[in-house]
Design a protein around this motif. Sequence first.
Motif, PDB file in Angstrom:
ATOM      1  N   LEU A  87      -1.835 -33.653  -1.722  1.00 36.75           N
ATOM      2  CA  LEU A  87      -2.846 -33.676  -2.784  1.00 36.75           C
ATOM      3  C   LEU A  87      -3.320 -35.110  -3.031  1.00 36.75           C
ATOM      4  CD1 LEU A  87      -1.320 -31.241  -5.467  1.00 36.75           C
ATOM      5  CD2 LEU A  87      -3.273 -30.821  -3.996  1.00 36.75           C
ATOM      6  N   ALA A 113       0.538 -24.718  -0.584  1.00 36.12           N
ATOM      7  CA  ALA A 113       0.157 -26.137  -0.593  1.00 36.12           C
ATOM      8  C   ALA A 113      -1.329 -26.285  -0.265  1.00 36.12           C
ATOM      9  CB  ALA A 113       1.010 -26.911   0.411  1.00 36.12           C
ATOM     10  N   ASN A 127      -6.127 -26.391 -13.219  1.00 33.40           N
ATOM     11  CA  ASN A 127      -4.819 -27.027 -12.987  1.00 33.40           C
ATOM     12  C   ASN A 127      -3.690 -26.041 -13.299  1.00 33.40           C
ATOM     13  OD1 ASN A 127      -5.888 -29.464 -12.199  1.00 33.40           O
ATOM     14  ND2 ASN A 127      -5.357 -30.569 -14.078  1.00 33.40           N
ATOM     15  N   GLY A 179      -3.138 -23.773 -10.555  1.00 35.27           N
ATOM     16  CA  GLY A 179      -2.311 -24.415  -9.528  1.00 35.27           C
ATOM     17  C   GLY A 179      -0.825 -24.319  -9.866  1.00 35.27           C
ATOM     18  N   ILE A 216     -12.844 -31.712  -7.858  1.00 33.47           N
ATOM     19  CA  ILE A 216     -13.480 -33.031  -7.726  1.00 33.47           C
ATOM     20  C   ILE A 216     -14.968 -32.866  -7.384  1.00 33.47           C
ATOM     21  CG2 ILE A 216     -13.529 -35.182  -6.420  1.00 33.47           C
ATOM     22  CD1 ILE A 216     -10.492 -34.906  -6.026  1.00 33.47           C
ATOM     23  N   PHE A 217     -15.262 -31.980  -6.410  1.00 33.34           N
ATOM     24  CA  PHE A 217     -16.663 -31.822  -5.984  1.00 33.34           C
ATOM     25  C   PHE A 217     -17.483 -31.028  -7.005  1.00 33.34           C
ATOM     26  CE2 PHE A 217     -14.900 -32.127  -1.461  1.00 33.34           C
ATOM     27  CZ  PHE A 217     -15.263 -33.455  -1.342  1.00 33.34           C
ATOM     28  N   LEU A 225      -3.456 -25.452  -3.202  1.00 34.53           N
ATOM     29  CA  LEU A 225      -3.501 -26.559  -4.169  1.00 34.53           C
ATOM     30  C   LEU A 225      -4.496 -27.629  -3.713  1.00 34.53           C
ATOM     31  CD1 LEU A 225       0.327 -26.993  -4.941  1.00 34.53           C
ATOM     32  CD2 LEU A 225      -1.339 -25.553  -6.122  1.00 34.53           C
ATOM     33  N   LEU A 226      -4.525 -27.886  -2.401  1.00 34.38           N
ATOM     34  CA  LEU A 226      -5.500 -28.847  -1.854  1.00 34.38           C
ATOM     35  C   LEU A 226      -6.919 -28.360  -2.115  1.00 34.38           C
ATOM     36  CD1 LEU A 226      -3.927 -29.752   1.636  1.00 34.38           C
ATOM     37  CD2 LEU A 226      -4.053 -31.196  -0.379  1.00 34.38           C
ATOM     38  N   TYR A 261     -13.956 -34.432 -13.288  1.00 35.16           N
ATOM     39  CA  TYR A 261     -12.556 -33.981 -13.276  1.00 35.16           C
ATOM     40  C   TYR A 261     -11.696 -34.895 -14.141  1.00 35.16           C
ATOM     41  CZ  TYR A 261      -8.230 -32.140 -11.018  1.00 35.16           C
ATOM     42  OH  TYR A 261      -7.020 -31.557 -10.748  1.00 35.16           O
ATOM     43  N   ILE A 307     -11.216 -38.633  -0.932  1.00 36.57           N
ATOM     44  CA  ILE A 307     -12.494 -38.262  -1.560  1.00 36.57           C
ATOM     45  C   ILE A 307     -13.002 -39.418  -2.432  1.00 36.57           C
ATOM     46  CG2 ILE A 307     -13.633 -36.693  -3.167  1.00 36.57           C
ATOM     47  CD1 ILE A 307     -11.688 -34.492  -2.263  1.00 36.57           C
ATOM     48  N   ILE A 326      -7.966 -26.311  -4.477  1.00 37.09           N
ATOM     49  CA  ILE A 326      -8.257 -26.426  -5.912  1.00 37.09           C
ATOM     50  C   ILE A 326      -8.669 -27.859  -6.255  1.00 37.09           C
ATOM     51  CG2 ILE A 326      -7.066 -26.547  -8.146  1.00 37.09           C
ATOM     52  CD1 ILE A 326      -5.591 -23.966  -7.368  1.00 37.09           C
ATOM     53  N   THR A 327      -7.896 -28.823  -5.740  1.00 39.41           N
ATOM     54  CA  THR A 327      -8.192 -30.234  -6.019  1.00 39.41           C
ATOM     55  C   THR A 327      -9.576 -30.612  -5.497  1.00 39.41           C
ATOM     56  OG1 THR A 327      -5.858 -30.861  -6.032  1.00 39.41           O
ATOM     57  CG2 THR A 327      -7.437 -32.591  -5.510  1.00 39.41           C
ATOM     58  N   GLU A 328      -9.865 -30.236  -4.249  1.00 40.07           N
ATOM     59  CA  GLU A 328     -11.190 -30.537  -3.674  1.00 40.07           C
ATOM     60  C   GLU A 328     -12.299 -29.955  -4.535  1.00 40.07           C
ATOM     61  OE1 GLU A 328     -12.150 -29.458   0.276  1.00 40.07           O
ATOM     62  OE2 GLU A 328     -10.549 -30.609   1.180  1.00 40.07           O
ATOM     63  N   LEU A 377      -4.244 -32.174 -10.878  1.00 40.34           N
ATOM     64  CA  LEU A 377      -3.144 -31.310 -10.454  1.00 40.34           C
ATOM     65  C   LEU A 377      -2.075 -32.138  -9.726  1.00 40.34           C
ATOM     66  CD1 LEU A 377      -2.167 -28.373 -10.314  1.00 40.34           C
ATOM     67  CD2 LEU A 377      -3.492 -28.086  -8.231  1.00 40.34           C
TER      68      LEU A 377
END
Lengths: 277, 277
Positions: free
Chosen positions: B174, A170, A200, A203, A181-182, A173-174, A189, B181, A176-178, B117
Amino acid sequence: MENLKHFLLALCAAGAAGFVAIIFVLRWVLHFKEGLGWDGSLAEFNWHPVLVVTGFVFLQGTAIIVYRLPWTWQCSKLIMKFVHAGLHVAAFLFAVIALVAVFDFHNAAKIPNMYSLHSWIGLTAVILYGLQLVLGVGLYLIPVTPVSWRTACMPIHVYSGLLLFTTVIAVALLGITEKLIFGLTNPKYKDSPPEAVFVNILGLLLVIFGALILWIATRTSWKRPSDQTLHVLHTNSGGEDAKVGPALSDLTDETNAESGEDVRRRSNKPPVDNQVD
Amino acid sequence: MENLKHFLLALCAAGAAGFVAIIFVLRWVLHFKEGLGWDGSLAEFNWHPVLVVTGFVFLQGTAIIVYRLPWTWQCSKLIMKFVHAGLHVAAFLFAVIALVAVFDFHNAAKIPNMYSLHSWIGLTAVILYGLQLVLGVGLYLIPVTPVSWRTACMPIHVYSGLLLFTTVIAVALLGITEKLIFGLTNPKYKDSPPEAVFVNILGLLLVIFGALILWIATRTSWKRPSDQTLHVLHTNSGGEDAKVGPALSDLTDETNAESGEDVRRRSNKPPVDNQVD
């Protein structure tokens, strides 16, 4: 083993998902991002996802199911405990170096540390994983630990191990998302550039790998037989005992007692815990 | 029940974590964000986290452990199966409305759908949850389903249920990360304003709630006793049979067979699955 074909199918699927995930994370940092380095730059940050996926996810997952591989059942339980612990230690070292990489990068780029949910849960998971390692070695590898302690703690050891593994996925996955986005600015994104879709999928691969490891780890019929059962099987098959004997003879009462269920089997009591309703 | 005190402690802790998480998500949207509405604005989006935390996390978690509550053991298994299914249906409806809210908002604000994701895993989880519901009702609430099918599918039903619950919590984390963000601009998420810290704590509460539900759901000693056992216990205690009899009489062979383990108990076979090693 019951349903050997099903086991091998699940194992191959897990191995494939894990292997492809490692390929994906390498391609992400080497093709889409800045490559790998150790100079405080983004190239140093990139070690973070690589080490997490390779070590904290893949090696940890392997460590969890290593007792279930039927071709290891001729090895003594003690040896397999060292393999189990060794893989977890390797996973822990990967995680610690992954942390150093991200702290180095943040400090060099003057980005605050420990502000995100990813960092909060991630650092907690690494600390608890270290604690689980220390307690695991103390309980199940040091010969003087009382059998009653080993038995009492086994359900917590198993539950904590699976929970930490799930949590680490988990947290990945967080992360990857961060990073998506950054890291994606033009296109963003939300514009679904190839990198976004590619990562994705990484993930999803991690989720599939985790789901398969949890499936394998929670099927009782795929459990390593107790050493008594193995001994009887080999004795009855004739001529095999001499081959298996030396490995089994490595086992002491203490190492047999590593599994609470093993103890209960000997006393003919039904298992009382670790079971999904 | 073995360790009733431990059970009640875990249950109260789970209830408290879940309840405080609901308070937190309400305070997040009502105090820090734009409140609640249904006009395509951010106020409509805000229904998304509220409905997910309240329904897809809290109600789903409650549905998972509802068989374990000792004060429900005097109710027939059939009634408890309706309660279990009813809570899951409610959780599913909350999730669907949560999806409608976010799609409505995205469409009104011209934000692309289904690029993240969070959205990929989240929508997959809702679809699989719906499938699990349909299969669960078909297998365990429709009287004509063969007992052999029920028994064979129970390990998958349990595993899928716990996996989906865990996945939903990961997806919620997520979503929290994305929203913090995107939603925090001045100060940013990395500057750790009060909202960021507050909502990170909401994330931790969801993890704690999930961990406690999984603990409760996987302790065999806290499992609802088979109806045969309950019947014998009440008969032996004298005078209780008449009280319990009518409830138990609701049960048919088919409903008894809902649990694969119940079937195995009757045939004196050991459980072969659902057990964590």
